[in-house]
Design a protein around this motif. Structure first.
Motif, PDB file in Angstrom:
ATOM      1  N   LEU A   1       0.813  -1.214   0.000  1.00 34.60           N
ATOM      2  CA  LEU A   1       0.000   0.000   0.000  1.00 34.60           C
ATOM      3  C   LEU A   1       0.847   1.264   0.000  1.00 34.60           C
ATOM      4  N   GLN A   2       2.091   1.141   0.492  1.00 33.05           N
ATOM      5  CA  GLN A   2       2.990   2.304   0.593  1.00 33.05           C
ATOM      6  C   GLN A   2       2.271   3.464   1.275  1.00 33.05           C
ATOM      7  N   GLU A   3       1.675   3.136   2.412  1.00 36.13           N
ATOM      8  CA  GLU A   3       0.851   4.088   3.140  1.00 36.13           C
ATOM      9  C   GLU A   3       1.471   4.366   4.507  1.00 36.13           C
ATOM     10  N   PRO A   4       1.923   5.614   4.776  1.00 35.02           N
ATOM     11  CA  PRO A   4       2.530   5.928   6.080  1.00 35.02           C
ATOM     12  C   PRO A   4       1.621   5.600   7.263  1.00 35.02           C
ATOM     13  N   TYR A   5       0.318   5.707   7.060  1.00 35.84           N
ATOM     14  CA  TYR A   5      -0.608   5.408   8.158  1.00 35.84           C
ATOM     15  C   TYR A   5      -0.477   3.957   8.600  1.00 35.84           C
ATOM     16  N   VAL A   6      -0.243   3.047   7.660  1.00 40.37           N
ATOM     17  CA  VAL A   6      -0.071   1.636   8.007  1.00 40.37           C
ATOM     18  C   VAL A   6       1.111   1.469   8.959  1.00 40.37           C
ATOM     19  N   ASP A   7       2.207   2.137   8.645  1.00 39.36           N
ATOM     20  CA  ASP A   7       3.387   2.049   9.513  1.00 39.36           C
ATOM     21  C   ASP A   7       3.096   2.632  10.896  1.00 39.36           C
ATOM     22  N   ALA A   8       2.348   3.731  10.936  1.00 43.21           N
ATOM     23  CA  ALA A   8       2.008   4.341  12.221  1.00 43.21           C
ATOM     24  C   ALA A   8       1.146   3.400  13.058  1.00 43.21           C
ATOM     25  N   VAL A   9       0.192   2.727  12.422  1.00 36.41           N
ATOM     26  CA  VAL A   9      -0.666   1.781  13.143  1.00 36.41           C
ATOM     27  C   VAL A   9       0.149   0.615  13.671  1.00 36.41           C
ATOM     28  N   ARG A  10       1.019   0.062  12.835  1.00 34.35           N
ATOM     29  CA  ARG A  10       1.814  -1.085  13.279  1.00 34.35           C
ATOM     30  C   ARG A  10       2.734  -0.703  14.430  1.00 34.35           C
ATOM     31  N   ASP A  11       3.315   0.474  14.360  1.00 34.84           N
ATOM     32  CA  ASP A  11       4.178   0.927  15.452  1.00 34.84           C
ATOM     33  C   ASP A  11       3.372   1.097  16.739  1.00 34.84           C
ATOM     34  N   HIS A  12       2.173   1.662  16.622  1.00 33.36           N
ATOM     35  CA  HIS A  12       1.324   1.874  17.791  1.00 33.36           C
ATOM     36  C   HIS A  12       0.946   0.543  18.432  1.00 33.36           C
ATOM     37  N   TYR A  13       0.574  -0.425  17.634  1.00 32.58           N
ATOM     38  CA  TYR A  13       0.191  -1.732  18.169  1.00 32.58           C
ATOM     39  C   TYR A  13       1.404  -2.445  18.774  1.00 32.58           C
ATOM     40  N   ALA A  14       2.567  -2.281  18.164  1.00 36.80           N
ATOM     41  CA  ALA A  14       3.775  -2.924  18.702  1.00 36.80           C
ATOM     42  C   ALA A  14       4.100  -2.380  20.091  1.00 36.80           C
ATOM     43  N   ARG A  15       3.881  -1.064  20.296  1.00 39.37           N
ATOM     44  CA  ARG A  15       4.129  -0.482  21.615  1.00 39.37           C
ATOM     45  C   ARG A  15       3.165  -1.044  22.660  1.00 39.37           C
ATOM     46  N   LEU A  16       2.013  -1.515  22.204  1.00 40.24           N
ATOM     47  CA  LEU A  16       1.031  -2.116  23.111  1.00 40.24           C
ATOM     48  C   LEU A  16       1.254  -3.617  23.262  1.00 40.24           C
ATOM     49  N   GLY A  17       2.313  -4.146  22.665  1.00 35.83           N
ATOM     50  CA  GLY A  17       2.595  -5.573  22.747  1.00 35.83           C
ATOM     51  C   GLY A  17       1.689  -6.413  21.877  1.00 35.83           C
ATOM     52  N   ARG A  18       1.292  -5.848  20.744  1.00 36.06           N
ATOM     53  CA  ARG A  18       0.367  -6.533  19.860  1.00 36.06           C
ATOM     54  C   ARG A  18       0.953  -6.616  18.452  1.00 36.06           C
ATOM     55  N   SER A  19       0.606  -7.657  17.730  1.00 37.13           N
ATOM     56  CA  SER A  19       0.934  -7.762  16.311  1.00 37.13           C
ATOM     57  C   SER A  19      -0.331  -7.521  15.501  1.00 37.13           C
ATOM     58  N   ILE A  20      -0.167  -7.228  14.227  1.00 31.30           N
ATOM     59  CA  ILE A  20      -1.310  -6.891  13.381  1.00 31.30           C
ATOM     60  C   ILE A  20      -1.069  -7.458  11.993  1.00 31.30           C
ATOM     61  N   TRP A  21      -2.121  -7.966  11.367  1.00 32.40           N
ATOM     62  CA  TRP A  21      -2.033  -8.451   9.996  1.00 32.40           C
ATOM     63  C   TRP A  21      -3.394  -8.273   9.336  1.00 32.40           C
ATOM     64  N   MET A  22      -3.448  -8.550   8.022  1.00 27.26           N
ATOM     65  CA  MET A  22      -4.682  -8.347   7.274  1.00 27.26           C
ATOM     66  C   MET A  22      -4.936  -9.540   6.370  1.00 27.26           C
ATOM     67  N   LEU A  23      -6.225  -9.946   6.296  1.00 28.93           N
ATOM     68  CA  LEU A  23      -6.642 -11.071   5.466  1.00 28.93           C
ATOM     69  C   LEU A  23      -7.469 -10.575   4.291  1.00 28.93           C
ATOM     70  N   ASP A  24      -7.362 -11.272   3.170  1.00 25.68           N
ATOM     71  CA  ASP A  24      -8.157 -10.964   1.981  1.00 25.68           C
ATOM     72  C   ASP A  24      -9.423 -11.811   2.014  1.00 25.68           C
ATOM     73  N   LEU A  25     -10.577 -11.173   2.189  1.00 23.75           N
ATOM     74  CA  LEU A  25     -11.858 -11.880   2.234  1.00 23.75           C
ATOM     75  C   LEU A  25     -12.668 -11.691   0.959  1.00 23.75           C
ATOM     76  N   THR A  26     -12.068 -11.108  -0.082  1.00 24.77           N
ATOM     77  CA  THR A  26     -12.795 -10.793  -1.314  1.00 24.77           C
ATOM     78  C   THR A  26     -13.392 -12.061  -1.928  1.00 24.77           C
ATOM     79  N   THR A  27     -14.666 -11.997  -2.280  1.00 22.29           N
ATOM     80  CA  THR A  27     -15.388 -13.161  -2.797  1.00 22.29           C
ATOM     81  C   THR A  27     -15.531 -13.105  -4.313  1.00 22.29           C
ATOM     82  N   ASP A  28     -16.472 -13.887  -4.830  1.00 25.50           N
ATOM     83  CA  ASP A  28     -16.736 -13.917  -6.270  1.00 25.50           C
ATOM     84  C   ASP A  28     -17.240 -12.580  -6.787  1.00 25.50           C
ATOM     85  N   LEU A  29     -17.695 -11.686  -5.904  1.00 30.61           N
ATOM     86  CA  LEU A  29     -18.169 -10.371  -6.337  1.00 30.61           C
ATOM     87  C   LEU A  29     -17.022  -9.494  -6.828  1.00 30.61           C
ATOM     88  N   GLY A  30     -15.812  -9.779  -6.386  1.00 29.53           N
ATOM     89  CA  GLY A  30     -14.650  -9.005  -6.823  1.00 29.53           C
ATOM     90  C   GLY A  30     -14.556  -7.616  -6.236  1.00 29.53           C
TER      91      GLY A  30
END
Length: 755
Positions: free
Chosen positions: A548-577
């Motif tokens: 995504l090359q999105e600075p906000y993503v990095d900010a979120v991951r850093d924030h969650y890491a400081r809270l002792g949490r990991s974060i990831w994303m799943l693709d749930l896109t269906t036949d609708l596309g």
């Protein structure tokens, strides 16, 4: 130019160094420079005409600078054109109000006021306060009566309806007040034909006083001792004096700047005042046209160019503009939105979340529904504070507008009758999608289901007459008959024949119809995708967030890491596309993993990812507080959510983790669906949903007293993420797309969605 000018009496005037004039109030200071101003200023006392002032000024000053000095003071609003009154303080008051003291005196001498008290209220203190400021109080209306003042103990007193009707019929202005109670109420100033009427106000008041309404209905069977209004003679006198001040302003200036389209409350305990906007309802049965705009006409998409695509979705205007337009609807007394509270404690620049209460009329005489309404909350999230506010306000308005009030266009018939007449009618089963087993076992299931989200209704009776709403198919550009009880919250059909429950799936609000329809469509797509992943418990690929090359993503991951949490994303896109993603986070230390999940769907894959992250952030405050022993102090008391947080792990719920057998996907693989116009986006979604065999149906619920479009969008066959296990996509799509070999009702996830 003013012929006989004077400096307004409420200004403190000081000359410094012969060429600097300071004019000050308690709130502001003005500086006017130049020797000419100093030269004429002492003569501006209202006792002489301008030519005499010029002649009497210092001979050292030229005419042009002196005239310019007077013009500067006049343009700045510092000069009055009439003589001062005998009372310097009263003159200063009227100068500050912009009213000539002589005009105020004349108005008070020629006008009378009639004061009336309803049951439980005392008009005496108001009469005394009016007399003290020179207002003549008449026993009954006469030709000089300018205003009626009604003192009430309760703004929903039954007697106010008759007073409102008389005032509207006679086109008489009146002021409503309550001078005893926990909060003094002053206003509104009702002006027939120009403002809201009492019935407009009462509609909002009743929705925000659900306990009061419930208890009023129960008085026939329940003992009740109403509270005494807290008051002292001093607080009552203070309130009466405030009322008198407003009356004087109305008589003299024609209106009160403090009561323009609203009422004021004053708390005698804290000395705090609040303003509550009162909205004129064009559909009001008393002062407007009770027939709503016909919502059974075709839904026609109009061009809606996007002007904002940065946060929260693609919009026709910036969230700041939307907020300024809608904030007047937020009030615990007169609002369609009863409360707006920030959920996030710290301003971390990443997570912004607000909760809002909605004005929900008590739909049934039931403690269950009272509790549900009082605890009902809407929410908003975003990358910015204002976006989160707007989201919470819009969702609360969406709920408010979706309540059945009895003035909605509809017709009564049975399903069989409509079908025999050849009408295109939508069967509730195609919207609800419960399985036969769920219907057969509904009594035992409902008894054990504490949340109420997954309640199973009765089977629909085809021959029972119910109300039907005419909706519009965007796929076929044709009408559809849909049960009104499915379209609106609290329809009485549901109390008589419980064939469905109130369901906000597909309800959406937007700055225009096209924006609202798109939001409703995307919610349907999101929940369908979630159901097809969650209940079969299939593994899905990870989304490459770095792509995504999105600075906000990095900010979120850093924030969650400081809270002792990991974060990831799943693709749930269906036949609708249509891109749909799930953001997931787990805690790494402590006895529980507190797994959080947030979802997002959008025609723009980047926006779908941002929505999933911001929804994840919305849940984060609920699990952030950790006790000294490492356990979590949960902010939510939802038993299903707490059960999930305390028991779910990535080991016993592996479907919340990425499929290790497939590589991470670049979200931009789904690019190309978004256009520069919201109507184009809607058409693209309708085309894809139609290609999968499903209609897209819209009910326009927009009401004229709210500057926001609200719709109910339906796509029969798309799945809700609540536990609805009938045949169809839930079983067919995961196997057809190769997500699972087989999907059967017996093998579905025993944990229901709790969001």
């Amino acid at each position: 130019m003013i012929g006989q000018p004077r400096v307004k009496a409420h200004l403190d005037v000081a000359v410094v160094d012969d060429d600097k004039v300071f004019l000050a109030t308690e709130d502001a200071t003005y500086l006017v420079e130049g020797r000419a101003v100093n030269g004429v200023l002492p003569l501006l006392d209202g006792t002489r005409p301008l030519d005499e002032i010029i002649a009497g000024a210092s001979s050292a000053l030229a005419l042009a600078p002196m005239m310019a000095a007077v013009r500067r003071l006049e343009r700045a609003g510092h000069l009055a054109s009439d003589p001062a009154g005998d009372d310097p303080s009263a003159t200063a008051w009227w100068d500050k109000m912009g009213v000539a003291p002589t005009a105020s005196r004349d108005a008070l001498e020629t006008a009378t006021v009639v004061v009336h008290a309803l049951a439980g209220a005392d008009a005496g203190p108001v009469v005394d306060a009016l007399s003290a400021v020179g207002v003549r109080v008449a026993a009954s209306p006469d030709a000089s009566t300018r205003l009626g003042v009604v003192v009430a103990a309760d703004y929903l007193d039954d007697g106010l309806a008759a007073i409102n009707r008389r005032m509207l019929d006679g086109r008489h202005e009146w002021l409503l007040c309550r001078i005893a109670g926990e909060r003094v109420h002053i206003g509104p100033h009702f002006r027939p034909g120009r403002s809201a009427c009492w019935a407009c106000l009462a509609q909002r008041l009743a929705g925000n006083r659900q306990l009061h309404e419930y208890l009023e209905r129960k008085t026939a069977t329940t003992w009740r001792r109403p509270a005494a209004p807290p008051a002292l003679p001093s607080t009552i006198a203070t309130a009466a004096a405030m009322v008198a001040t407003e009356v004087v302003s109305i008589l003299v200036a024609g209106s009160s700047p403090r009561l323009a389209d609203g009422l004021r409350t004053f708390d005698p305990y804290t000395f705090t005042a609040e303003v509550h906007h009162v909205v004129r309802r064009p559909q009001c049965a008393e002062c407007g046209s009770p027939s709503l705009p016909s919502h059974d006409r075709p839904v026609v998409l109009q061009p809606a160019p996007k002007s904002f695509t940065d946060d929260g979705g693609h919009r026709v205007e910036r969230p700041e503009v939307t907020y300024e337009r809608l904030v007047k609807h937020v009030s615990p007394i007169t609002g369609a939105v009863s409360t707006l509270k920030r959920q996030t404690i710290e301003d971390n620049g990443v997570a912004y979340s607000y909760a809002s209460g909605h004005n929900f009329a008590l739909m049934q005489d039931s403690t269950y529904f009272l509790r549900k309404n009082l605890r009902g909350r809407s929410g908003g999230k975003g990358r910015t504070d204002v976006q989160a506010k707007v989201g919470a306000i819009c969702e609360a308005i969406e709920r408010y507008v979706g309540v059945f009030r009895g003035d909605e266009p509809r017709r009564r018939a049975s399903y069989d009758e409509l079908l025999a007449a050849g009408e295109a009618v939508v069967h509730p089963a195609d919207l609800l999608l419960f399985s036969d087993r769920q219907y057969d076992e509904r009594h035992s299931w409902n008894a054990a289901n504490s949340s109420g989200y997954h309640v199973v209704p009765e089977r629909f009776e085809h021959n029972r007459p119910i109300d039907w709403t005419t909706a519009w198919s965007l796929r076929d550009d044709a009408p559809r008959a849909v049960p009104t009880g499915y379209c609106y919250f609290g329809h009485p059909d549901i109390a008589e024949h419980f064939f469905c429950a109130s369901d906000a799936n597909g309800n959406a609000a937007g700055n225009c119809l096209e924006e609202a329809v798109l939001q409703g469509l995307l919610e349907l797509v999101e929940r369908d995708s979630v159901a097809l992943w969650w209940y079969p418990r299939v593994r899905r690929p990870e989304v490459d967030l770095d792509a995504l090359q999105e600075p906000y993503v990095d900010a979120v991951r850093d924030h969650y890491a400081r809270l002792g949490r990991s974060i990831w994303m799943l693709d749930l896109t269906t036949d609708l596309g249509i891109p749909t993603f799930a953001g997931v986070s787990r805690r790494h230390s402590g006895p529980t993993e507190d797994i959080l999940i947030g979802f997002g769907a959008h025609v723009d894959p980047r926006m779908a990812a941002m929505r999933a992250l911001t929804e994840l952030n919305q849940f984060l405050p609920a699990v952030c507080e950790v006790a000294p022993d490492g356990t979590t102090n949960y902010w939510m008391d939802d038993p299903d959510a707490i059960e999930w947080w305390t028991t779910a792990t990535v080991e016993n719920a592996p479907y919340v983790t990425p499929d290790p057998s497939t590589p991470a996907i670049d979200p931009q693989r789904y690019a190309g669906l978004s256009t520069d116009d919201l109507a184009g986006d809607v058409r693209n979604c309708v085309e894809r949903i139609g290609a999968a065999g499903h209609d897209v149906i819209v009910v326009d619920q927009t009401r004229p007293d709210i500057e926001l479009s609200v719709v109910k969008v339906m796509a029969p066959g798309l799945r809700h993420f609540w536990r609805r296990l009938g045949p169809g996509r839930l079983y067919d799509v995961p196997t057809r797309m190769g997500w699972a070999d087989t999907v059967a009702e017996d093998g579905l996830n025993p944990t229901s969605i709790f969001f």
